[in-house]
Design an enzyme around this catalytic site. Structure first.
Site, PDB file in Angstrom:
ATOM      1  N   CYS A  85       8.622  10.451  25.863  1.00  0.00           N
ATOM      2  CA  CYS A  85       7.275  10.164  25.381  1.00  0.00           C
ATOM      3  C   CYS A  85       6.667   9.065  26.246  1.00  0.00           C
ATOM      4  O   CYS A  85       7.272   8.012  26.444  1.00  0.00           O
ATOM      5  CB  CYS A  85       7.331   9.704  23.923  1.00  0.00           C
ATOM      6  SG  CYS A  85       5.752   9.127  23.286  1.00  0.00           S
ATOM      7  N   CYS A  88       6.254   5.641  24.156  1.00  0.00           N
ATOM      8  CA  CYS A  88       7.340   4.730  23.737  1.00  0.00           C
ATOM      9  C   CYS A  88       8.666   4.987  24.442  1.00  0.00           C
ATOM     10  O   CYS A  88       9.653   4.328  24.155  1.00  0.00           O
ATOM     11  CB  CYS A  88       7.542   4.826  22.234  1.00  0.00           C
ATOM     12  SG  CYS A  88       8.261   6.385  21.681  1.00  0.00           S
ATOM     13  N   CYS A 138       5.372  12.530  18.799  1.00  0.00           N
ATOM     14  CA  CYS A 138       6.581  11.713  18.900  1.00  0.00           C
ATOM     15  C   CYS A 138       6.854  11.074  17.544  1.00  0.00           C
ATOM     16  O   CYS A 138       5.970  10.451  16.965  1.00  0.00           O
ATOM     17  CB  CYS A 138       6.382  10.640  19.961  1.00  0.00           C
ATOM     18  SG  CYS A 138       7.725   9.434  20.027  1.00  0.00           S
ATOM     19  N   CYS A 141       6.506   6.872  17.834  1.00  0.00           N
ATOM     20  CA  CYS A 141       5.232   6.155  17.977  1.00  0.00           C
ATOM     21  C   CYS A 141       4.024   6.960  17.521  1.00  0.00           C
ATOM     22  O   CYS A 141       2.917   6.436  17.476  1.00  0.00           O
ATOM     23  CB  CYS A 141       5.036   5.677  19.410  1.00  0.00           C
ATOM     24  SG  CYS A 141       4.690   6.989  20.602  1.00  0.00           S
ATOM     25  N   CYS A 158       4.448  23.665  23.145  1.00  0.00           N
ATOM     26  CA  CYS A 158       3.477  23.701  24.242  1.00  0.00           C
ATOM     27  C   CYS A 158       2.965  22.274  24.415  1.00  0.00           C
ATOM     28  O   CYS A 158       2.175  21.782  23.607  1.00  0.00           O
ATOM     29  CB  CYS A 158       2.347  24.663  23.890  1.00  0.00           C
ATOM     30  SG  CYS A 158       1.055  24.760  25.129  1.00  0.00           S
TER      31      CYS A 158
END
Length: 171
Positions: A85, A88, A138, A141, A158
């Site tokens: 991510c 984070c 995510c 975060c 996707c």
């Protein structure tokens, strides 16, 4: 042959799967508003997010935007490693789960266990009345990653390449 100018919204609209068990949120609620009800491990103010992200990254990760098809090099990359991510650095996807499709976004069969959470997309029903899109974020975060879609009877993640960073495998 897939139209290279097909918008992601139109693509998702033609392939999205509905899921009534995910709960609902206002169609006008943004990422920050929806995330306010959930306490994420990593929390930042809007100003802190804006300092660490470019305008385009902020639009995608914090406002639930989408990058244009084929605009990020991750979509066709076959490098081995782990995708994290951008918000984070949580490891989300391994390259071995990646599927390269001509649509122009980054597709995965699945994420790391407990790395991604889903929700009904805040933008409301998809064009054509196919139902709401399922948003992927995510879990650490709350940053928007992309959507969960069905393509050729396979459920895939996707993902916006802009939402990710990549760490190559060593050895």
């Amino acid at each position: 042959m897939q139209d290279p100018n097909l918008s992601r919204r139109a693509f998702i609209g033609s392939t999205v799967i509905g899921c009534a068990t995910l709960g609902t949120h206002s169609a006008t609620a943004g990422v920050e508003e929806r995330n306010a009800a959930f306490e994420f491990e990593v929390q930042r103010t809007e100003g802190e997010w804006r300092e660490m992200l470019t305008d385009e990254e902020f639009r995608i990760l914090r406002e639930g935007g989408t990058e244009p098809a084929r605009s990020h090099p991750f979509w066709e990359s076959s490098d081995e490693g782990t995708y994290h991510c951008r918000g984070c650095d949580l490891a989300l996807y391994d390259s071995e789960w990646k599927v390269i499709l001509p649509m122009g976004w980054v597709f995965f069969y699945h994420s790391h266990p407990t790395a991604v959470i889903t929700d009904i997309d805040a933008s409301g029903p998809m064009p054509g009345g196919t139902g709401p899109a399922i948003s992927a974020a995510c879990r650490r975060c709350g940053s928007h990653q992309g959507h969960i879609v069905a393509i050729n009877r396979e459920v895939l993640h996707c993902i916006n390449g802009t939402s990710l960073t990549f760490t190559p495998s060593t050895a």
